[in-house]
Design an enzyme around this catalytic site. Structure first.
Site, PDB file in Angstrom:
ATOM      1  N   GLU A 124       0.844  -1.194   0.000  1.00  0.00           N
ATOM      2  CA  GLU A 124       0.000   0.000   0.000  1.00  0.00           C
ATOM      3  C   GLU A 124       0.880   1.245   0.000  1.00  0.00           C
ATOM      4  O   GLU A 124       1.861   1.301   0.743  1.00  0.00           O
ATOM      5  CB  GLU A 124      -0.897   0.025   1.241  1.00  0.00           C
ATOM      6  N   GLY A 264       3.846   1.981  10.273  1.00  0.00           N
ATOM      7  CA  GLY A 264       3.772   1.436  11.611  1.00  0.00           C
ATOM      8  C   GLY A 264       3.253   0.019  11.563  1.00  0.00           C
ATOM      9  O   GLY A 264       3.731  -0.861  12.267  1.00  0.00           O
ATOM     10  N   ALA A 265       2.253  -0.212  10.695  1.00  0.00           N
ATOM     11  CA  ALA A 265       1.678  -1.543  10.539  1.00  0.00           C
ATOM     12  C   ALA A 265       0.854  -1.563   9.260  1.00  0.00           C
ATOM     13  O   ALA A 265       0.477  -0.525   8.731  1.00  0.00           O
ATOM     14  CB  ALA A 265       0.807  -1.906  11.742  1.00  0.00           C
ATOM     15  N   GLU A 267      -2.413  -3.851   7.293  1.00  0.00           N
ATOM     16  CA  GLU A 267      -3.493  -4.787   7.578  1.00  0.00           C
ATOM     17  C   GLU A 267      -3.694  -5.859   6.519  1.00  0.00           C
ATOM     18  O   GLU A 267      -4.795  -6.368   6.340  1.00  0.00           O
ATOM     19  CB  GLU A 267      -4.810  -4.005   7.736  1.00  0.00           C
ATOM     20  N   ASN A 268      -2.662  -6.279   5.808  1.00  0.00           N
ATOM     21  CA  ASN A 268      -2.803  -7.314   4.786  1.00  0.00           C
ATOM     22  C   ASN A 268      -3.696  -8.454   5.285  1.00  0.00           C
ATOM     23  O   ASN A 268      -3.563  -8.908   6.416  1.00  0.00           O
ATOM     24  CB  ASN A 268      -1.435  -7.903   4.431  1.00  0.00           C
ATOM     25  N   GLU A 301      -5.505  -2.414  13.113  1.00  0.00           N
ATOM     26  CA  GLU A 301      -5.230  -3.216  11.928  1.00  0.00           C
ATOM     27  C   GLU A 301      -6.167  -4.419  11.844  1.00  0.00           C
ATOM     28  O   GLU A 301      -6.597  -4.808  10.747  1.00  0.00           O
ATOM     29  CB  GLU A 301      -3.768  -3.669  11.919  1.00  0.00           C
ATOM     30  N   HIS A 304      -9.520  -3.613  10.322  1.00  0.00           N
ATOM     31  CA  HIS A 304      -9.515  -3.484   8.860  1.00  0.00           C
ATOM     32  C   HIS A 304     -10.004  -4.750   8.168  1.00  0.00           C
ATOM     33  O   HIS A 304     -10.327  -4.704   6.987  1.00  0.00           O
ATOM     34  CB  HIS A 304      -8.101  -3.192   8.367  1.00  0.00           C
ATOM     35  N   GLU A 333     -11.478   4.532  18.706  1.00  0.00           N
ATOM     36  CA  GLU A 333     -12.871   4.842  18.652  1.00  0.00           C
ATOM     37  C   GLU A 333     -13.356   5.399  17.354  1.00  0.00           C
ATOM     38  O   GLU A 333     -13.972   6.389  17.351  1.00  0.00           O
ATOM     39  CB  GLU A 333     -13.125   5.759  19.811  1.00  0.00           C
TER      40      GLU A 333
END
Length: 942
Positions: A124, A264-265, A267-268, A301, A304, A333
């Protein structure tokens, strides 16, 4: 650099071709990797004969076949960015390509790269085109199979998306694994990891009774530090089921922690890849902020899986729909329409795990310190941008922010010690370091849906959204329609939030009619001009309101006049104490009826809309709200408003060489909060922290870093001096010899103690310095040890040098802790610190190719008001030269750094000239990337 192309939302077109299935085969090697790609292609319209354009960069095409037949050279066109099939078959067909790539040379960390001995991907937004030729756009969704081959001794673990369906050994000491993902996904969610890793294993039983295997993969030595990450994952899975009824849909969920990761991360689908910072934690090496960030970002993540993966965005202009989260721990949130919703979810989740008020304060502080200045600058853009040159520049999310920010202590600790609100680097989560913040404001838009509809109405909208769009790539309008239709709601001009840039300014005036027993609130709104949008329309702004009587109690509200009509605001025929006014016009008036006395209004409760509010509240009103408001956010806000007024007045005095005097009423207000045992301790820590220097400079016509820094330092020292005994008592009463626990009471206790210690250390009293040293030596966890280190590091001298050296000697073998050490020194306001930072660039623990280290050292330096904005231009020169170096290695990181220059016109003429010179130098550099060009050029021309 190739000719730049600006992409416009208005030019979006459906693809001529879709992909049904993608079969990838990777042969991983030490010098090169061969990628075999087989794609089933079908036309959107039967009989289509349009050319098929595939994206591709930094790779060598070995062969290309259509329906198993090798294509002749004249049947396709190949350039540095595209592979174009001139006349593909008119119906469904198979496209096969073989490409050669060099992950070992890929320092951009996009696509497939090798770092720290492992192969890893980051696709991404547009990294997949560096792996193989493909239609690299999110509305191309397909089912993937991935076959990976590699040397078994070097890469014993082979991971990809979905389920592992086959594995085994092959000749030459190699082995293979085949992964199959049963769900369609866009290519940006593809992932591959190969390396020497070990896993922490656990299971989660879904509410329908399925057992899901959970694995967190790290190098063997880091495995003990993954316990909290596993807890966070299971907590997120349960929360998503309990609150939104969303169950995980596969039998396996993998997380991999890697030290070299741009984001940072990520979400694959079923294979989340994280920067190690957001997975690894132990009490000795990670602060409360780190623990909280891990909780929030892992939740973010995971969320997602539905908002972003199962339902994704049609194009990158809809990024807010998938609004990544700046999830600093305590309030995950907000959902997202792919992403936006996820940031909202992340905030709600974190809020439920800790103090909702404190989380809201953190979110709003971040919004004001990063989003609002951007809204007022050359990079202003709507939640849904109208155009972009490089999509990566719009990633301002928790994945970067938390990665860089949270690797320090509590965010509020940084706010105190380092004016974090002025430093994009040090306020959480949740944006991209110096990027364009689509996510933050997008999450606020989703929050407004919930404010308007209530929790049940919002849940109804989400249920309809998933029912309509599961497996689809969607737009902001689709999310809007689901919320509207599920609740039969009238949202008038709400979609303006997606199309208009800038921060709305809302002015409100009040009046009370004792004879009629009515109370009037008159609102006017204006959205300032922004680049390419000089004229603006009124926005839909929900303003939550309560009215306080003379005793400080909320007054009952039953009805009001609006647009000539009497409207009930009661609930089930019972008066309410809080209502939401819907501001949709340039000017509107709301008249509350049956109001027995002149009230004090509590406006914009919970910060119900991302606006700047200008009211006619007096200082007396603000002190009254500070003492009595039942809305804790507005109680904090009243104190912040008083502090901003005070600081701006003192800045004016400083600029006129007048003596500085601190208002005794302000000192008393701080004291009353500090000593109020009924308040949450983390809230107290926030409330006694002054607004950041950046926030104050943003309120000035011409920003004056020297004056603002001098005033803020003066106030802190005065408070420390006048409230010395109270701060000492606070430190004493909040010590604990118990074993470290990560929970809200203990976090709050540590936060308050550490803020008090920071104030005391400012006095440079030998006894207080010794107190800080005792806290440093006796600390049993990183939170308290680093807080004491930061307190001592405020003052130059031998103690400062000795403690910093001791800290490094103790933790030099833990790269995450060393990053904290870099950051603390970089953001120091000790004059002339640029030379120390230059020296640290040559430190053996620093690596310019590692994003986390860059964010720590260079990003930390940009947060220093004194040194980055040094009058001699040394800070600007330092950053300018480094941006050029970074751009050759990693354009994404370089573009985040150059954004520190974006508001150069806000400063005095001398600083303007010096900053502009650096931007011009950067623009003249050979081979400038699109990422840096977009930010630098817009900054110069605005």
């Amino acid at each position: 650099m190739d000719a730049l192309k600006e992409i416009f939302l208005k030019n979006y077109k459906l693809p001529d071709y879709y992909f049904d299935a993608v079969d990838l085969k990777f042969s991983l090697g030490e010098e090169k990797t061969i990628v075999h790609s087989t794609i089933t292609v079908y036309p959107r319209v039967e009989g289509c004969t349009s050319p098929l354009t595939l994206d591709g960069q930094d790779m060598k095409l070995i062969s290309i076949k259509v329906n198993s037949k090798e294509l002749k050279a004249e049947a396709y066109h190949l350039d540095s960015r595209h592979l174009i099939l001139s006349s593909p078959p008119s119906g469904k067909f198979t496209l096969e390509t073989v490409t050669e790539i060099c992950p070992q040379k890929n320092t951009s960390l996009e696509g497939l790269y090798k770092s720290s001995g492992n192969f890893c991907t980051q696709c991404e937004a547009e990294g997949f085109r560096k792996i193989t030729f493909y239609q690299d756009r999110p509305d191309i969704m397909a089912k993937y199979t991935c076959h990976i081959e590699a040397d078994k001794s070097l890469y014993p673990v082979l991971l990809s998306n979905g389920n592992l369906i086959e594995q085994g050994d092959i000749e030459g000491g190699r082995h293979y694994a085949i992964w199959e993902d049963p769900f369609k996904k866009p290519c940006y969610l593809f992932a591959l990891v190969a390396g020497q890793l070990e896993s922490r294993d656990d299971t989660f039983t879904t509410r329908s009774g399925r057992n899901v295997s959970l694995r967190i993969w790290t190098p063997a030595q880091d495995l003990p530090k993954t316990e909290h990450a596993m807890y966070s994952l299971k907590a997120a899975m349960k929360w998503d089921e309990d609150i939104f009824g969303l169950e995980y849909d596969l039998d396996l969920f993998n997380i991999v922690a890697v030290p070299d990761f741009d984001m940072g991360a990520m979400e694959n689908k079923s294979l989340n890849i994280f920067n190690s910072k957001l997975v690894l934690a132990s009490p000795e090496t990670a602060s409360d902020a780190d623990y909280a960030a891990i909780l929030g970002v892992i939740g973010h993540e995971y969320f997602h899986n539905w908002t972003g993966n199962r339902v994704t965005c049609r194009d990158w202009f809809q990024l807010s729909l998938k609004g990544r989260s700046h999830c600093f721990p305590w309030s995950v949130e907000q959902l997202e329409l792919a992403y936006l919703q996820c940031l909202f979810l992340c905030q709600e989740f974190s809020s439920d795990m800790g103090s909702r008020t404190v989380k809201r304060i953190t979110d709003v502080s971040r919004l004001r310190n990063y989003q609002f200045p951007q809204d007022a600058g050359p990079m202003a853009h709507p939640v849904r941008p109208h155009s972009y040159i490089k999509m990566d520049n719009f990633y301002t999310d928790g994945r970067f922010c938390t990665m860089s920010i949270t690797f320090s202590l509590l965010i509020l600790l940084f706010c105190f010690f380092t004016k974090a609100p002025n430093c994009c680097f040090f306020v959480i989560v949740y944006s991209l370091f110096f990027g364009l913040q689509v996510y933050e404001k997008g999450a606020e838009v989703v929050r407004m849906y919930k404010t308007l509809l209530g929790s049940q109405g919002f849940r109804k909208g989400m249920d309809l959204y998933f029912k309509r769009h599961d497996g689809q790539a969607v737009t902001c309008e689709d999310f809007f329609a689901a919320m509207r239709d599920a609740n039969d709601a009238d949202f008038a001009n709400f979609l303006m939030w997606y199309s208009q840039a800038g921060t709305p300014v809302v002015k409100v005036s009040s009046s009370y009619n004792a004879e009629a027993r009515t109370y009037s609130l008159k609102f006017s709104q204006e959205v300032p001009p922004t680049p390419r949008q000089p004229l603006k329309e009124p926005m839909f702004i929900p303003v939550a309101v309560g009215l306080l009587d003379s005793s400080g109690k909320d007054m009952p509200l039953s009805s009001l006049y609006h647009d000539g009509k009497l409207e009930s605001v009661a609930s089930n025929n019972e008066p309410v104490f809080n209502t939401v006014l819907k501001i949709t016009k340039k000017e509107e008036e709301f008249i509350f009826s049956d109001i027995s006395e002149r009230p004090v209004p509590s406006l914009l409760r919970g910060y119900s809309a991302p606006i700047r509010l200008d009211s006619d509240l007096t200082d007396s009103d603000l002190f009254f709200l500070l003492a009595n408001d039942s809305d804790e956010f507005n109680r904090w806000e009243a104190g912040q408003l008083l502090a901003r007024k005070l600081m701006l007045n003192l800045v004016a005095d400083f600029q006129q060489n007048k003596p500085l005097n601190l208002n005794p009423k302000f000192v008393h207000g701080v004291k009353s909060i500090l000593c109020d045992s009924t308040l949450d301790k983390e809230f107290i820590a926030k409330a006694v922290t002054l607004p950041g220097e950046g926030e104050i400079m943003d309120m000035m016509d011409v920003a004056d870093p020297d004056a603002v820094h001098a005033v803020r330092s003066f106030i802190k020292k005065q408070l420390a001096s006048e409230l010395k005994e109270e701060f000492l008592l606070t430190v004493k009463n909040n010590r604990s010899s118990e074993q470290y626990e990560f929970n809200h009471p203990n976090m709050a206790r540590r936060a308050l103690k550490d803020i008090a210690l920071g104030y005391l250390a400012l006095l440079k009293d030998p006894e207080l310095t010794e107190l800080a040293l005792d806290e440093y030596r006796s600390a049993t966890n990183m939170t308290e040890q680093f807080a004491a280190l930061a307190a001592i590091a405020q003052n130059p001298g031998k103690t400062h040098d000795d403690v910093l050296a001791d800290f490094y000697d103790k933790w030099q073998h833990d790269f995450l802790v060393v990053n904290k050490w870099f950051a603390l020194q970089a953001m120091s306001d000790i004059p002339g610190n640029v030379e120390k930072v230059k020296n640290l660039l040559n430190h053996p623990a620093f690596d310019l190719r590692n994003p986390s280290k860059v964010y720590s050292l260079i990003g930390g330096f940009c947060g220093s008001t004194v040194n980055f904005h040094a009058k001699d231009g040394s800070g600007y020169k330092f950053l300018g030269e480094l941006v050029v170096q970074l751009d050759k290695l990693n354009p994404q990181v370089a573009s985040r750094m150059v954004s520190a220059f974006s508001r150069w016109r806000r400063y005095d003429e001398t600083r303007q000239s010096l900053a502009k010179a650096q931007l011009e130098m950067i623009m003249s550099s050979n081979g400038l990337s699109e990422n840096v060009f977009e930010i630098a050029s817009k900054s110069l021309t605005a």
